[in-house]
Design a protein around this motif. Structure first.
Motif, short mmCIF file in Angstrom:
data_model
loop_
_atom_site.label_atom_id
_atom_site.label_comp_id
_atom_site.label_asym_id
_atom_site.label_seq_id
_atom_site.Cartn_x
_atom_site.Cartn_y
_atom_site.Cartn_z
N LYS A 14 -9.83 -14.72 -9.39
CA LYS A 14 -11.08 -13.23 -9.00
C LYS A 14 -10.89 -12.64 -9.35
N ARG A 15 -11.59 -11.45 -9.65
CA ARG A 15 -12.09 -9.59 -10.08
C ARG A 15 -12.35 -9.32 -8.75
N ASP A 16 -11.51 -8.31 -8.24
CA ASP A 16 -11.50 -7.66 -6.62
C ASP A 16 -12.76 -7.03 -6.96
N PRO A 17 -14.05 -6.86 -6.52
CA PRO A 17 -14.80 -6.34 -6.15
C PRO A 17 -14.70 -5.10 -6.13
N GLU A 18 -16.42 -4.08 -6.78
CA GLU A 18 -15.68 -2.78 -7.06
C GLU A 18 -15.74 -1.97 -6.40
N ASN A 19 -14.93 -1.21 -6.37
CA ASN A 19 -14.42 -0.28 -5.53
C ASN A 19 -15.38 0.95 -5.67
N ARG A 20 -16.49 0.94 -4.80
CA ARG A 20 -17.55 1.49 -4.67
C ARG A 20 -17.30 3.66 -4.24
N TYR A 21 -16.00 3.32 -4.04
CA TYR A 21 -16.55 4.76 -2.81
C TYR A 21 -15.12 5.30 -3.32
N LYS A 22 -14.47 4.69 -4.41
CA LYS A 22 -13.67 5.51 -5.35
C LYS A 22 -13.80 6.84 -5.92
N GLY A 23 -12.66 8.41 -5.48
CA GLY A 23 -13.30 8.99 -6.09
C GLY A 23 -13.42 10.21 -5.06
N ILE A 24 -14.64 9.56 -4.00
CA ILE A 24 -15.41 10.54 -2.83
C ILE A 24 -14.58 10.20 -1.63
N ILE A 25 -13.31 9.42 -2.10
CA ILE A 25 -13.23 9.13 0.27
C ILE A 25 -11.68 9.88 0.28
N TYR A 26 -11.60 10.56 1.59
CA TYR A 26 -10.50 11.44 1.44
C TYR A 26 -9.21 11.40 2.80
N ASP A 27 -8.31 12.28 2.67
CA ASP A 27 -8.12 12.36 4.32
C ASP A 27 -8.25 14.06 3.96
N GLY A 28 -9.36 14.32 5.55
CA GLY A 28 -10.13 15.69 5.61
C GLY A 28 -8.50 16.69 6.03
N ASN A 29 -7.34 16.30 6.39
CA ASN A 29 -6.66 17.19 6.40
C ASN A 29 -5.87 17.70 5.05
N THR A 30 -5.55 16.62 4.41
CA THR A 30 -4.57 17.07 3.28
C THR A 30 -5.51 16.87 1.57
N GLY A 31 -6.66 16.37 2.24
CA GLY A 31 -7.93 16.64 0.62
C GLY A 31 -6.81 15.37 -0.31
N LEU A 32 -5.60 14.47 0.03
CA LEU A 32 -5.80 13.56 -0.65
C LEU A 32 -6.82 12.45 -0.83
N SER A 33 -6.86 11.58 -1.53
CA SER A 33 -7.48 10.41 -1.72
C SER A 33 -6.74 9.15 -1.16
N LEU A 34 -8.26 8.44 0.23
CA LEU A 34 -7.88 7.30 0.70
C LEU A 34 -7.31 6.12 -0.10
N SER A 35 -6.60 5.15 -0.68
CA SER A 35 -5.95 4.40 -0.64
C SER A 35 -7.01 2.62 -0.77
N ARG A 36 -7.05 1.96 -1.61
CA ARG A 36 -7.80 0.74 -1.04
C ARG A 36 -7.61 -0.77 -1.52
N LEU A 37 -6.57 -0.76 -0.52
CA LEU A 37 -6.05 -2.73 -0.57
C LEU A 37 -7.35 -3.40 0.09
N SER A 38 -6.36 -4.42 0.28
CA SER A 38 -7.24 -6.02 0.55
C SER A 38 -5.90 -7.11 1.19
N VAL A 39 -5.85 -7.77 2.30
CA VAL A 39 -5.65 -8.28 3.26
C VAL A 39 -6.12 -9.90 2.63
N ARG A 40 -5.79 -10.56 3.26
CA ARG A 40 -6.27 -11.89 2.88
C ARG A 40 -6.76 -12.57 4.29
N ASP A 41 -8.18 -13.28 3.86
CA ASP A 41 -8.54 -13.57 5.56
C ASP A 41 -8.54 -14.88 5.68
N ASN A 42 -7.49 -16.19 5.97
CA ASN A 42 -7.52 -17.43 5.76
C ASN A 42 -8.43 -18.35 6.61
N ARG A 43 -8.98 -17.25 7.37
CA ARG A 43 -10.32 -18.04 8.39
C ARG A 43 -11.82 -17.76 7.86
#
Length: 232
Positions: A14-43
């Motif tokens: 299954k394709r991951d859902p759209e990364n809706r916040y790509k290009g607009i979410i940053y670490d405010g201290n450095t100006g570097l982008s946050l990475s989008r990751l995923s973890v499996r919720d077995n429940r």
């Protein structure tokens, strides 16, 4: 068999859902982008998506900034709260549309005063030019003195007229921006309560800055901000 197995594997992927916040979410201290990751919720038999800033750059060096991690569903709540706040009445009792139009009106009035001031200076220069010509006609000053003075006055008037033209363009742009921001607001009202899609996020959110896990600044596009502290 091999074709059926290949079909089953492909179907299960299954394709991951759209990364809706790509290009607009940053670490405010450095100006570097946050990475989008995923973890499996077995429940729930589903993936949980989250954004992370590890405060570690490519060579493994640690930056002196907080470690940041935020669940995407929690980020959605923050963004919706921010968007909905732009539809509410501000501390002065004005709604956002009134504030946008009033802000534009005040800026235009300031520019018009500058135009009037420059226009007065041009009239004075015109008067000086007439006096200079009269002096030349009466033989008080020479032709060369007249030409020199005339050219000086024309040069200054030309600069002032260019300034007025630029101010008039600025007024047009301010009014266009106000109309655009009001339209943005009206569209936002119509879409209130709708799903927070990538299109909605890109249309209304300028950027999101996380300074730590508790401090986030969400900046809306245009003049949708109410002039308040935007930290959530």
């Amino acid at each position: 068999n091999s074709n059926r197995n290949l079909f089953k594997i492909t179907k299960d992927l299954k394709r991951d859902p759209e990364n809706r916040y790509k290009g607009i979410i940053y670490d405010g201290n450095t100006g570097l982008s946050l990475s989008r990751l995923s973890v499996r919720d077995n429940r729930k038999d589903a993936n949980l998506y989250y954004y992370r800033f590890t405060n570690k750059i490519n060579d493994g060096q640690l930056l002196e900034t907080p470690y940041i991690t935020v669940l995407e569903k929690n980020l959605d709540k923050m963004v919706m709260t921010k968007i909905e706040s732009s539809l509410s009445v501000d501390v002065n009792g004005n709604n956002t549309k009134q504030r946008i139009l009033e802000t534009a009106r005040i800026k235009v009035e300031v520019i018009k005063r500058n135009i009037n001031s420059i226009s007065f200076k041009i009239k004075k220069l015109d008067s000086d030019f007439k006096k200079t010509y009269e002096k030349y006609s009466l033989g008080v000053i020479s032709k060369d003195e007249y030409i020199e003075k005339r050219d000086q006055i024309k040069k200054v008037i030309s600069i002032y007229e260019k300034d007025i033209s630029n101010f008039e363009i600025e007024i047009v742009n301010l009014n266009k921006k106000a109309d655009k921001d009001v339209k943005l607001l009206e569209n936002l009202k119509k879409g209130k309560g709708k799903r927070l899609t990538g299109k909605v996020i890109r249309e209304y959110i300028e950027r999101i800055d996380f300074y730590d896990n508790e401090t986030v600044k969400i900046t809306l596009k245009g003049d949708l901000e109410k002039g308040e502290d935007s930290d959530e």
